[in-house]
Design an enzyme around this catalytic site. Sequence first.
Site, PDB file in Angstrom:
ATOM      1  N   THR A 190       7.745  -5.566 -18.645  1.00 41.72           N
ATOM      2  CA  THR A 190       7.316  -4.459 -19.503  1.00 41.72           C
ATOM      3  C   THR A 190       8.100  -4.433 -20.812  1.00 41.72           C
ATOM      4  N   ASP A 191       7.486  -3.867 -21.849  1.00 43.35           N
ATOM      5  CA  ASP A 191       8.203  -3.693 -23.123  1.00 43.35           C
ATOM      6  C   ASP A 191       9.335  -2.675 -22.992  1.00 43.35           C
ATOM      7  N   GLU A 192       9.316  -1.881 -21.908  1.00 41.85           N
ATOM      8  CA  GLU A 192      10.361  -0.841 -21.769  1.00 41.85           C
ATOM      9  C   GLU A 192      11.750  -1.442 -21.589  1.00 41.85           C
TER      10      GLU A 192
ATOM     11  N   VAL B 193       1.621  17.974 -22.184  1.00 38.78           N
ATOM     12  CA  VAL B 193       2.164  17.032 -23.167  1.00 38.78           C
ATOM     13  C   VAL B 193       3.681  17.228 -23.227  1.00 38.78           C
TER      14      VAL B 193
ATOM     15  N   ARG C 106      10.440  14.741 -21.015  1.00 40.31           N
ATOM     16  CA  ARG C 106      10.995  13.816 -20.011  1.00 40.31           C
ATOM     17  C   ARG C 106      12.453  13.526 -20.390  1.00 40.31           C
TER      18      ARG C 106
ATOM     19  N   LYS D 166      13.478  -3.040 -14.004  1.00 41.84           N
ATOM     20  CA  LYS D 166      12.635  -4.139 -14.487  1.00 41.84           C
ATOM     21  C   LYS D 166      13.482  -5.141 -15.294  1.00 41.84           C
TER      22      LYS D 166
ATOM     23  N   TYR E   4      13.706   3.177 -14.112  1.00 42.82           N
ATOM     24  CA  TYR E   4      12.596   2.220 -13.985  1.00 42.82           C
ATOM     25  C   TYR E   4      12.833   0.999 -14.864  1.00 42.82           C
TER      26      TYR E   4
ATOM     27  N   LEU F 275       0.841  -1.215   0.000  1.00 41.23           N
ATOM     28  CA  LEU F 275       0.000   0.000   0.000  1.00 41.23           C
ATOM     29  C   LEU F 275       0.871   1.258   0.000  1.00 41.23           C
TER      30      LEU F 275
ATOM     31  N   ASN G 271       1.840  -0.403 -22.913  1.00 38.58           N
ATOM     32  CA  ASN G 271       1.153   0.507 -21.975  1.00 38.58           C
ATOM     33  C   ASN G 271      -0.292   0.090 -21.729  1.00 38.58           C
ATOM     34  N   ASN G 272      -0.644  -0.052 -20.476  1.00 41.87           N
ATOM     35  CA  ASN G 272      -2.026  -0.408 -20.100  1.00 41.87           C
ATOM     36  C   ASN G 272      -2.866   0.837 -19.861  1.00 41.87           C
TER      37      ASN G 272
ATOM     38  N   ALA H 247       3.916  -6.496  -8.023  1.00 41.52           N
ATOM     39  CA  ALA H 247       4.376  -5.402  -7.154  1.00 41.52           C
ATOM     40  C   ALA H 247       5.612  -4.737  -7.738  1.00 41.52           C
ATOM     41  N   ALA H 248       5.553  -3.421  -7.828  1.00 42.14           N
ATOM     42  CA  ALA H 248       6.697  -2.675  -8.358  1.00 42.14           C
ATOM     43  C   ALA H 248       6.465  -1.186  -8.137  1.00 42.14           C
TER      44      ALA H 248
ATOM     45  N   ILE I 121       7.279  -6.935  -0.414  1.00 37.86           N
ATOM     46  CA  ILE I 121       7.783  -8.148  -1.079  1.00 37.86           C
ATOM     47  C   ILE I 121       9.264  -8.392  -0.768  1.00 37.86           C
TER      48      ILE I 121
HETATM   49  P1  NAD Z   1       0.885   0.381  -9.809  1.00 31.82           P
HETATM   50  O1  NAD Z   1       1.947   1.365  -9.439  1.00 31.82           O
HETATM   51  O2  NAD Z   1      -0.491   0.837 -10.081  1.00 31.82           O
HETATM   52  O3  NAD Z   1       0.778  -0.724  -8.647  1.00 31.82           O
HETATM   53  C1  NAD Z   1       1.901  -1.267  -8.011  1.00 31.82           C
HETATM   54  C2  NAD Z   1       1.430  -1.927  -6.721  1.00 31.82           C
HETATM   55  O4  NAD Z   1       2.568  -2.510  -6.068  1.00 31.82           O
HETATM   56  C3  NAD Z   1       0.810  -0.939  -5.709  1.00 31.82           C
HETATM   57  O5  NAD Z   1      -0.383  -1.477  -5.196  1.00 31.82           O
HETATM   58  C4  NAD Z   1       1.870  -0.809  -4.634  1.00 31.82           C
HETATM   59  O6  NAD Z   1       1.331  -0.554  -3.348  1.00 31.82           O
HETATM   60  C5  NAD Z   1       2.532  -2.165  -4.686  1.00 31.82           C
HETATM   61  N1  NAD Z   1       3.911  -2.160  -4.197  1.00 31.82           N
HETATM   62  C6  NAD Z   1       4.895  -1.274  -4.499  1.00 31.82           C
HETATM   63  N2  NAD Z   1       6.016  -1.573  -3.811  1.00 31.82           N
HETATM   64  C7  NAD Z   1       5.745  -2.710  -3.099  1.00 31.82           C
HETATM   65  C8  NAD Z   1       6.510  -3.516  -2.223  1.00 31.82           C
HETATM   66  N3  NAD Z   1       7.784  -3.237  -1.940  1.00 31.82           N
HETATM   67  N4  NAD Z   1       5.923  -4.600  -1.677  1.00 31.82           N
HETATM   68  C9  NAD Z   1       4.616  -4.889  -1.929  1.00 31.82           C
HETATM   69  N5  NAD Z   1       3.847  -4.149  -2.743  1.00 31.82           N
HETATM   70  C10 NAD Z   1       4.407  -3.071  -3.322  1.00 31.82           C
HETATM   71  O7  NAD Z   1       1.479  -0.430 -11.035  1.00 31.82           O
HETATM   72  P2  NAD Z   1       0.717  -1.127 -12.247  1.00 31.82           P
HETATM   73  O8  NAD Z   1       0.570  -0.147 -13.329  1.00 31.82           O
HETATM   74  O9  NAD Z   1      -0.446  -1.859 -11.736  1.00 31.82           O
HETATM   75  O10 NAD Z   1       1.841  -2.166 -12.707  1.00 31.82           O
HETATM   76  C11 NAD Z   1       1.864  -3.498 -12.226  1.00 31.82           C
HETATM   77  C12 NAD Z   1       3.054  -4.214 -12.839  1.00 31.82           C
HETATM   78  O11 NAD Z   1       2.956  -4.186 -14.248  1.00 31.82           O
HETATM   79  C13 NAD Z   1       4.397  -3.573 -12.496  1.00 31.82           C
HETATM   80  O12 NAD Z   1       5.322  -4.621 -12.271  1.00 31.82           O
HETATM   81  C14 NAD Z   1       4.765  -2.788 -13.750  1.00 31.82           C
HETATM   82  O13 NAD Z   1       6.163  -2.702 -13.893  1.00 31.82           O
HETATM   83  C15 NAD Z   1       4.145  -3.656 -14.822  1.00 31.82           C
HETATM   84  N6  NAD Z   1       3.754  -2.929 -16.048  1.00 31.82           N
HETATM   85  C16 NAD Z   1       2.853  -1.906 -16.000  1.00 31.82           C
HETATM   86  C17 NAD Z   1       2.462  -1.288 -17.181  1.00 31.82           C
HETATM   87  C18 NAD Z   1       1.459  -0.166 -17.216  1.00 31.82           C
HETATM   88  O14 NAD Z   1       1.169   0.355 -18.287  1.00 31.82           O
HETATM   89  N7  NAD Z   1       0.890   0.249 -16.086  1.00 31.82           N
HETATM   90  C19 NAD Z   1       2.991  -1.697 -18.388  1.00 31.82           C
HETATM   91  C20 NAD Z   1       3.930  -2.729 -18.402  1.00 31.82           C
HETATM   92  C21 NAD Z   1       4.276  -3.348 -17.219  1.00 31.82           C
HETATM   93  O1  TDX Z   2       2.012  14.178 -17.998  1.00 35.82           O
HETATM   94  C1  TDX Z   2       2.430  13.408 -18.892  1.00 35.82           C
HETATM   95  N1  TDX Z   2       2.613  13.886 -20.150  1.00 35.82           N
HETATM   96  C2  TDX Z   2       3.083  13.129 -21.173  1.00 35.82           C
HETATM   97  O2  TDX Z   2       3.236  13.609 -22.304  1.00 35.82           O
HETATM   98  C3  TDX Z   2       2.740  12.021 -18.638  1.00 35.82           C
HETATM   99  C4  TDX Z   2       2.570  11.442 -17.263  1.00 35.82           C
HETATM  100  C5  TDX Z   2       3.214  11.262 -19.682  1.00 35.82           C
HETATM  101  N2  TDX Z   2       3.389  11.802 -20.913  1.00 35.82           N
HETATM  102  C6  TDX Z   2       3.888  10.933 -22.007  1.00 35.82           C
HETATM  103  C7  TDX Z   2       5.149  10.137 -21.685  1.00 35.82           C
HETATM  104  C8  TDX Z   2       4.964   8.873 -22.499  1.00 35.82           C
HETATM  105  O3  TDX Z   2       5.424   9.089 -23.820  1.00 35.82           O
HETATM  106  O4  TDX Z   2       2.872   9.942 -22.242  1.00 35.82           O
HETATM  107  C9  TDX Z   2       3.446   8.670 -22.534  1.00 35.82           C
HETATM  108  C10 TDX Z   2       2.950   7.663 -21.508  1.00 35.82           C
HETATM  109  O5  TDX Z   2       3.524   8.023 -20.264  1.00 35.82           O
HETATM  110  P1  TDX Z   2       3.270   7.157 -18.940  1.00 35.82           P
HETATM  111  O6  TDX Z   2       1.813   7.020 -18.723  1.00 35.82           O
HETATM  112  O7  TDX Z   2       4.108   7.744 -17.849  1.00 35.82           O
HETATM  113  O8  TDX Z   2       3.792   5.717 -19.388  1.00 35.82           O
HETATM  114  P2  TDX Z   2       5.226   5.216 -19.907  1.00 35.82           P
HETATM  115  O9  TDX Z   2       6.317   6.089 -19.496  1.00 35.82           O
HETATM  116  O10 TDX Z   2       5.075   4.911 -21.382  1.00 35.82           O
HETATM  117  O11 TDX Z   2       5.334   3.821 -19.068  1.00 35.82           O
HETATM  118  C11 TDX Z   2       4.191   2.975 -18.906  1.00 35.82           C
HETATM  119  O12 TDX Z   2       4.224   1.880 -19.753  1.00 35.82           O
HETATM  120  C12 TDX Z   2       5.167   0.883 -19.475  1.00 35.82           C
HETATM  121  C13 TDX Z   2       4.041   2.508 -17.456  1.00 35.82           C
HETATM  122  O13 TDX Z   2       4.016   3.623 -16.602  1.00 35.82           O
HETATM  123  C14 TDX Z   2       5.111   1.570 -17.074  1.00 35.82           C
HETATM  124  O14 TDX Z   2       4.890   1.044 -15.765  1.00 35.82           O
HETATM  125  C15 TDX Z   2       5.124   0.448 -18.032  1.00 35.82           C
HETATM  126  O15 TDX Z   2       6.188  -0.428 -17.769  1.00 35.82           O
END
Ligand code: NAD
Ligand code: TDX
Length: 343
Positions: free
Chosen positions: A129-131, A210, A277, A158, A154, A39, A183-184, A86-87, A64
């Site tokens: 992640t694809d990153e 942007v 960024r 990963k 980041y 949390l 990206n989700n 978790a991440a 974790i």
């Molecule tokens: P999020 O940040 O919404 O959620 C991460 C969760 O992990 C949170 O609930 C946080 O409390 C928990 N957490 C963080 N540190 C912790 C620790 N030390 N121990 C236990 N819990 C901990 O992230 P998300 O977007 O749901 O992403 C989930 C996973 O998917 C991550 O591993 C992320 O790298 C991967 N991922 C996300 C995206 C995306 O677009 N969001 C894309 C590719 C991969």
């Molecule tokens: O305020 C913003 N303005 C903007 O232009 C933010 C927050 C982002 N951006 C741009 C940066 C990226 O090109 O939008 C794109 C998406 O940004 P994010 O939502 O921060 O995602 P990204 O950096 O692509 O990473 C995401 O996808 C891969 C997730 O956050 C990661 O956890 C995942 O691994």
Amino acid sequence: MSNSQTLLVTGGAGFIGGNFVRLLLATEPDVRIVNLDALTYAGNLASIRDCLEQRHHTFVRGDIANAELVRHLLQGHKITGIINFAAESHVDRSITGPKVFIDTNVGGTLNLLWNARECGVKRFLQVSTDEVYGSLGDSGYFREDTPISPNSPYSASKASADHLVQAFHHTYGLDTVITRCSNNYGAWQFPEKMIPLMIRNAMADKPLPVYGDGLNVRDWLHVLDHCRAIWTAFSKGRAGQVYNVGGNSEKTNLDVVHTILRGLGKPDSLISFVKDRPGHDRRYAIDAGKIRRELGWEPQMKFESGIRDTIAWYQANRAWMDEVTSGDYQKYYDQMYGKRGQA
Ligand code: NAD
Ligand code: TDX
């Protein structure tokens, strides 16, 4: 694998983990879930309130990286599989404060792997992640054999975790699977990420920040398609394999922002180009042919309807948005976006 199992799902109070827990509780009656989440700012019980009372779900608040706790849970609940969500997940935060990314994403994953091996866990799925593949030019796609080349703290964390997962398979014979998704987007995403941040600002008639020229490309994947892919890979994937998961939905950031503005009936004049960024990856695009051919998974959601539903969800869930942004969020926003200013 038999369906009767007890899983340790980590990060199940976050965006993707929470959606995954809800989906599994609804569709897999033989699966019990122990949900371990620290949390942090990104994890909110408000996102899984409806899951908390369910018989097959036990929530545990914890880290974790805590060896004693993880071992206690694996042994006490006779855990058969681990799915590690978790991440620390936000690229911008990794640029201003990378250490916690190493502690959780690398140290935490290592702790889970080590204890999984010690306690005889049958399968470990790492949500990656694809990153980790770095950045693409105008053409080409990330495949599972694309060299790992992370650019941000980041993605470096990963990628390190992925290497550890592979090493545990190779060295100790642990049954592992890695999924690498694009990206989700969807319900319950914390509004530091681009889509919910832009929706939130647009709803409040605030500027939409942007980065750079707005022409960076992401391949958008609906979170429920991703959750189904993870369950497919966990249930049917081959040990030691990596599976890419993509949405077949490449868009520039500007395209996405325009779609959000149109969806909310707001003017383009809300767009504000801000400082880029540092090290901003230009384009991500996934070749998800392997998971389609081997395991029969394909994305079902089209971006156009998925984003419409997502906008409607945020409009209907302002109370959730207010709740999760009531803590340190404003301080984070002011620090991050105050510094960026105008481009
Ligand atoms: P999020 O940040 O919404 O959620 C991460 C969760 O992990 C949170 O609930 C946080 O409390 C928990 N957490 C963080 N540190 C912790 C620790 N030390 N121990 C236990 N819990 C901990 O992230 P998300 O977007 O749901 O992403 C989930 C996973 O998917 C991550 O591993 C992320 O790298 C991967 N991922 C996300 C995206 C995306 O677009 N969001 C894309 C590719 C991969
Ligand atoms: O305020 C913003 N303005 C903007 O232009 C933010 C927050 C982002 N951006 C741009 C940066 C990226 O090109 O939008 C794109 C998406 O940004 P994010 O939502 O921060 O995602 P990204 O950096 O692509 O990473 C995401 O996808 C891969 C997730 O956050 C990661 O956890 C995942 O691994």
